[in-house]
Design a protein around this motif. Structure first.
Motif, PDB file in Angstrom:
ATOM      1  N   ARG A 137       0.868  -1.183   0.000  1.00 17.60           N
ATOM      2  CA  ARG A 137       0.000   0.000   0.000  1.00 17.60           C
ATOM      3  C   ARG A 137       0.900   1.226   0.000  1.00 17.60           C
ATOM      4  N   LYS A 157      -1.447  12.156  -4.419  1.00 17.80           N
ATOM      5  CA  LYS A 157      -0.832  11.108  -5.245  1.00 17.80           C
ATOM      6  C   LYS A 157       0.487  11.659  -5.762  1.00 17.80           C
ATOM      7  N   ARG A 191      -3.231  15.262  -7.455  1.00 16.59           N
ATOM      8  CA  ARG A 191      -4.544  14.692  -7.136  1.00 16.59           C
ATOM      9  C   ARG A 191      -4.568  14.251  -5.678  1.00 16.59           C
ATOM     10  N   GLU A 202      -5.724  12.005  -2.344  1.00 19.50           N
ATOM     11  CA  GLU A 202      -5.605  10.571  -2.044  1.00 19.50           C
ATOM     12  C   GLU A 202      -6.510  10.280  -0.857  1.00 19.50           C
ATOM     13  N   THR A 203      -7.197   9.190  -0.930  1.00 22.05           N
ATOM     14  CA  THR A 203      -8.086   8.859   0.180  1.00 22.05           C
ATOM     15  C   THR A 203      -7.279   8.467   1.431  1.00 22.05           C
ATOM     16  N   TRP A 261      -6.927   6.078   4.780  1.00 17.73           N
ATOM     17  CA  TRP A 261      -7.169   4.631   4.913  1.00 17.73           C
ATOM     18  C   TRP A 261      -7.660   4.325   6.321  1.00 17.73           C
ATOM     19  N   PHE A 266     -13.745   6.634   2.569  1.00 17.09           N
ATOM     20  CA  PHE A 266     -13.095   6.720   1.265  1.00 17.09           C
ATOM     21  C   PHE A 266     -13.427   8.073   0.617  1.00 17.09           C
ATOM     22  N   ASP A 267     -12.398   8.764   0.223  1.00 15.28           N
ATOM     23  CA  ASP A 267     -12.614  10.066  -0.424  1.00 15.28           C
ATOM     24  C   ASP A 267     -11.332  10.440  -1.167  1.00 15.28           C
ATOM     25  N   THR A 268     -11.382  10.357  -2.462  1.00 17.07           N
ATOM     26  CA  THR A 268     -10.175  10.621  -3.248  1.00 17.07           C
ATOM     27  C   THR A 268      -9.890  12.098  -3.433  1.00 17.07           C
ATOM     28  N   SER A 269     -10.790  12.930  -2.930  1.00 12.50           N
ATOM     29  CA  SER A 269     -10.540  14.368  -3.070  1.00 12.50           C
ATOM     30  C   SER A 269      -9.706  14.906  -1.907  1.00 12.50           C
ATOM     31  N   GLN A 324      -8.258  21.551   0.764  1.00 11.99           N
ATOM     32  CA  GLN A 324      -9.536  20.866   0.581  1.00 11.99           C
ATOM     33  C   GLN A 324     -10.334  20.999   1.870  1.00 11.99           C
TER      34      GLN A 324
END
Lengths: 563, 510
Positions: A170, A197, A222, A224-225, A227, A247-250, A276
């Motif tokens: 990971r 990322k 970008r 990254e979520t 964990w 989970f949230d990729t923003s 963010q």
């Protein structure tokens, strides 16, 4: 309001403000403690290696963290310092984690090698928790790349169990992390923040003048979520990021704090995001979280702006049990101090509390609530330091190294920055990052550990000068997780009360000691102590003497610890 | 001076003369003769002119009131106009600008959510995440909740220009998008992730792009509407600015005209006041001159005519008595008549001297003062200490009579009002001026009191008539000090005098 009213109001406000300021200054209490830099005396010889070689890679500016932990179980807080390393292809020195064992005499011995932590990795943060309930704290090191989980063998050594625990493969740019028993099954689960990322091979070219490379802002990458790993209780973890609702990729997360926003006994999580919206994950008591950051008022600044959240901490400031949340931000964004205004509702009161204006020109990272002068009111400590070593050339009033803040609680909802009063050494400008507190000399007050980016770590001993005392509790769970993380300790004295949540994580990339410390002034006794364990059990103790540390074992009562 | 006294003014040169009595005015042109029945000569022209001028003078109040009314009317009109413009501006800002701003904020929020959707879908299509597509459901649900809220708020504040079709299209498009999203997640939950990803690529991304384009178009429309509103607001500002200029110009013009009118009126009033003051001065001086002439005339008549008669009577009675036997009753009667005539003659002569000291013409001012002071103790009971200094110079009778009258009036005031029986008189001859001081240490007088007597007015007029000055002050010891200062030029000094050497100061007490 017409112009005349406005001007009258402004003049009146300025005049009144001046008067009040003077009055507050006149009435401000003398700080009853000092921070003395004992780094060298204690034998800490650590210097952070960011790996900076001129490539201006994003992680270089952000590390690293530190922790107080009692890894050998002797009741004395040891120190773990996270280090970075040189980038591949630019190898100059060998830099590893550093574990310092407390010699119980104010000094430390480097136990890194003997503990098996003499490992090179690009470390960022640390989270300490006894996830296997064996009585010895284990360590998670967040990294740029693969995070590492070290199991404490109980024999003074650590074993890397990253692979066997299921945390391998990971890779991410992980930052802060904490241990939390979010489902209250008696085993600590793991929450890890990820920033963006990023990988060295995909580094983005950012520049001010179009020629020279400079550190990019997170907008260039970008998100990254974060964990969430569920502890299976058998030495392995299951990634429940997706199923738990976190989970949230923003997200571009740097800090995380555990709190209980609705006092339901189920741990909630606040995540500070860079550029963010901050996230507030409310525990739905069924293994899932619901994100309510925007609705709660914690996501943005008062003007609706997503700030550059760095570190975070939460604590019960007024004895109501409802936690206040502190978030450090970029310079010109001020520290956020979110006070509860209603059920799951918050308002940033930093300006009103005297913290906003004082932190306008500082870039904060680590932050934590601690009663540094043991007067019964939680104060706020902030480690500052800019990411841009040339910022002074651009903005004259902002430096790369910046003095920390020590916002001393005035007891009336306001704070006064007393860093300079706490000691000349403490108030020096540092490129501060990690910040943790713990009573390493067992004198009852909270000492401070500060890490700097690409620089030394500093240990500040807290010396009380007003004779205030504390009462400290180390929790040992039996049905609950062994560390008692998630337990609430509340003391009652003289018609007032204070509460602390036993927690991992908080601040920035760092972890403070797990025992909780209450300042009680010069009291000799506390009337009552109530412990609410994560298992649901509630225990109450009466007539405990102050100036001592106690060990509370779930279901077995409380005993005073040997001095 | 008695109210019955006649005031006579002699104009300079050949100007006509006018006189009037209290309560009645009569105008007699000198060229038509003097009305002796009224006991004075008259010159009607000055007063006539003054009265006519007064009658013609128009009050500036009317003009000022007109100016004020015009100014107030301009202010009221401008305030009304401004209020209307501000109301219009407020309406524009509230109804258009503010609503537009709020609508744009919500559209930006929608756009932001759509961007988040796009980013999430991009991440969903990337294969670097180890999570199934369903992992994104919570993230997308949060976006959906926020998007729904933004749409609801946007509908509330949508600008009036938004057509129902546009609103319908936006709502329908989003509904279709979420419906497609739900279908995609259903596929993912069924383990058909490839089909779900295909749905994202083929349908959801295109729908998102279409909605985003529409929102962008709405934002552009809002921006255009904002620009239009800004232009209208600017036009109002320009109009108001012009109106302010006009108002300021009109107000300034009105103020200027009014000011000019006031200045003009004031100048006229001041000129008339100056004329009136001059006329009054001439009247007063003529009155004094007339009074002196009259008194001199009466004095002469008394002294020359009546005195001669009484002298003749005394002589004739004396001669007749000497022809009668000594001791006869008739002789005794005649002797008594002669004594009565003599006493009467003395009184007439005294009265004549009082009315007009003939000694002034015959012996000069100093001798007259000496004589007068010698009578004061006897006539008034006030003992006067007299001091003379400087080189005496003969003073013209026309000047001396006024000095004498000032001395006479001052000592009379001492006797009547001061409440003391002692006074000091000092006469000083300076090279170019004559100074006369009369001092007492009595009660003092308030020369500024509006109830002061005519005597003080008369003294001032006399001083003014001679180009001198008179001052009334309070000595340190209390009482009153009257100081008359007269210039002694060639006109005030007798031609055949002036050979005096400077004698030592003379002092004597009466």
């Amino acid at each position: 309001m017409n112009r005349r009213d406005f001007l009258a109001g402004l003049c009146g406000g300025l005049a009144a403000g001046s008067v009040l300021s003077n009055r507050a200054g006149a009435q401000a209490r003398r700080l009853g403690m000092r921070y003395v830099d004992v780094t060298d005396k204690a034998g800490l010889a650590f210097s952070h290696n960011s790996g900076a070689y001129g490539g201006k890679l994003l992680p270089e500016t952000l590390g690293s963290g530190c922790a107080f932990l009692d890894y050998d179980g002797d009741g004395w807080q040891d120190i773990l310092l996270v280090n970075g390393m040189d980038w591949p292809g630019h190898k100059r020195i060998r830099s590893t984690l550093r574990l310092y064992r407390n010699n119980r005499d104010g000094t430390f011995s480097d136990a890194t090698k003997s503990a098996g932590l003499d490992i090179e990795l690009y470390g960022m943060g640390v989270a300490v928790g006894d996830w296997n309930n064996d009585g010895f704290p284990d360590v998670l090191i967040t990294c740029v790349g693969q995070n590492r989980l070290f199991r404490n063998t109980g024999k003074g050594t650590f074993v890397d169990v990253t692979k066997s625990s299921g945390l391998a493969r990971r890779r991410a740019f992980s930052t802060s992390a904490l241990w939390v028993d979010f489902d209250r099954d008696g085993f600590l689960d793991l929450f890890v923040c990820n920033y963006v990322k990023w990988a060295a091979e995909h580094d983005v070219f950012c520049s001010r003048d179009g020629k020279e490379k400079f550190y990019c802002t997170p907008e260039a990458y970008r998100g990254e979520t974060c964990w969430l790993f569920h502890n299976n209780g058998n030495g392995t973890f299951t990634d429940v990021t997706a199923t738990s609702g976190v989970f949230d990729t923003s997200s571009k997360s740097l800090g995380v704090a555990m709190l209980d926003i609705d006092q339901d006994g189920w741990p909630d999580l606040f995540v500070a995001n860079d550029t963010q919206p901050n996230k507030l994950y409310r525990n739905q008591q069924d293994g899932t979280f619901k994100e309510i950051g925007v609705g709660s008022g914690l996501a943005f600044s008062t003007d609706g702006k997503a700030r550059a959240g760095m570190g975070a901490d939460a604590a019960d400031l007024d004895g109501s049990g409802r936690p206040t949340v502190a978030v450090t931000n970029f310079d010109n964004e001020m520290v956020g101090l979110y006070r509860p205004t209603g059920p799951r509702l918050y308002e940033d009161a930093a300006m009103r509390a005297g913290i906003g204006a004082a932190s306008r020109t500082t870039l904060g990272f680590g932050c934590l609530f601690a009663d540094v002068d043991l007067d019964g009111s939680l104060d706020l400590l902030v480690a500052n330091g800019h990411i841009d070593d040339t910022v002074r050339n651009i903005r004259g009033n902002v430096g790369h190294a910046q003095p920390p803040h020590l916002f001393v609680n005035q007891g009336n909802g306001t704070f006064r920055d007393s860093a300079a009063e706490a000691g000349r050494e403490f108030a020096q400008p540092w490129v501060g990052r990690g910040l943790a507190c713990g009573d390493f000399d067992r004198d009852g007050d909270l000492d401070l550990l500060l890490t700097t980016n690409n620089g030394p770590a500093r240990l500040f001993r807290n010396d009380q000068i007003d004779g205030n005392r504390s009462i400290r509790f180390r929790l040992v769970g039996t049905r609950s997780n062994r560390d008692g993380i998630g337990a609430t300790v509340r003391i009652f004295h003289g018609g007032s009360s204070q509460s602390r949540l036993v927690k991992s994580g908080s601040s920035y990339l760092s972890q403070s000691e797990l025992p909780v410390t209450f300042g009680v002034g010069r009291r000799d006794l506390v009337d009552r102590v109530v412990v609410n364990w994560p298992s649901g059990r509630t225990e109450e103790y009466k007539g405990l003497a102050c100036g001592k540390a106690y060990e509370c074992v779930e279901g077995r009562g409380v005993t005073a610890m040997a001095p | 001076m008695s109210p019955e006294a006649a005031f006579t003014s002699t104009a300079r040169g050949d100007r006509p003369r006018v006189s009037f009595r209290t309560g009645e005015a009569q105008y007699i042109d000198e060229r038509k003769g003097v009305d002796h029945r009224r006991g004075c000569s008259h010159d009607a022209t000055i007063l006539e002119v003054v009265i006519r001028r007064s009658g013609r003078r128009s009050s500036p109040t009317t003009g000022l009131l007109i100016g004020l009314v015009i100014t107030l009317a301009a202010v009221v009109a401008d305030a009304w106009y401004m209020t209307r413009q501000i109301s219009g501006l407020q309406a524009l800002q509230t109804d258009l600008a503010e609503r537009n701003r709020q609508d744009s904020l919500q559209l930006l929020r929608i756009q932001n959510d759509l961007n988040l959707l796009a980013l999430a879908m991009r991440d969903m299509l990337d294969s670097d995440e180890p999570y199934p597509l369903t992992a994104w459901s919570a993230q997308l649900e949060r976006i959906r909740v926020d998007l729904d809220d933004a749409l609801r708020r946007e509908a509330e504040v949508a600008v009036a220009s938004r057509t129902p079709e546009q609103r319908q299209y936006l709502g329908d498009s989003l509904a279709q998008f979420w419906s497609a999203m739900d279908r995609m997640f259903a596929l993912a939950r069924d383990g058909r992730e490839d089909e779900a990803r295909a749905q994202i690529r083929l349908s959801l991304q295109a729908r998102q792009a279409g909605i985003s384009t529409m929102v962008a178009r709405l934002l552009v429309e809002n921006n255009e509407a904002e620009e239009d509103t800004a232009r209208r607001v600017q036009a109002i500002y320009d109009q108001v600015q012009r109106q302010v200029y006009r108002f300021v110009t009109a107000t300034l013009t009105t103020i200027l005209l009014t000011s000019l009118y006031v200045i003009h009126s004031n100048r006229k009033i001041f000129a008339e006041l100056a004329t009136l003051s001059e006329d009054r001065r001439e009247l007063a001086q003529q009155l004094i001159a007339t009074r002196e002439a009259t008194l001199r005339e009466i004095s002469r008549e008394l002294h020359d005519e009546l005195g001669q008669v009484l002298t003749a009577i005394g002589s004739m009675v004396g001669r007749a008595g000497r022809q009668l036997p000594v001791g006869s009753p008739l002789q005794a009667d005649l002797l008594e008549i002669r004594e009565i005539a003599q006493v009467t003659l003395d009184k007439v002569r005294g009265l004549s001297q009082t009315l007009h000291p003939s000694a002034l013409e015959e012996a000069g001012l100093e001798a007259t003062i000496d004589w007068y002071l010698s009578t004061v103790k006897r006539q008034t009971g006030v003992a006067v200490s007299y001091e003379r200094s400087g080189a005496p110079r003969p003073v013209d009778t026309a000047v001396g009579i006024h000095v004498y009258r000032v001395l006479q009036e001052s000592l009379s005031n001492v006797a009547r009002h001061a409440g003391v029986d002692r006074a000091w008189v000092r006469l000083r001859f300076a090279p170019a001026r004559l100074e006369l001081e009369i001092e007492d240490h009595g009660k003092g007088i308030d020369v500024e009191s509006p109830r002061r007597g005519l005597g003080i007015v008369g003294m001032r007029e006399r001083a003014s008539l001679l180009g001198g000055a008179i001052a009334f002050s309070r000595p340190d010891e209390g009482g009153t000090l009257v100081r008359l200062t007269l210039p002694l030029d060639d006109g005030a000094v007798k031609d055949d005098e002036g050979q005096h050497s400077a004698p030592a100061p003379v002092k004597h007490a009466g």
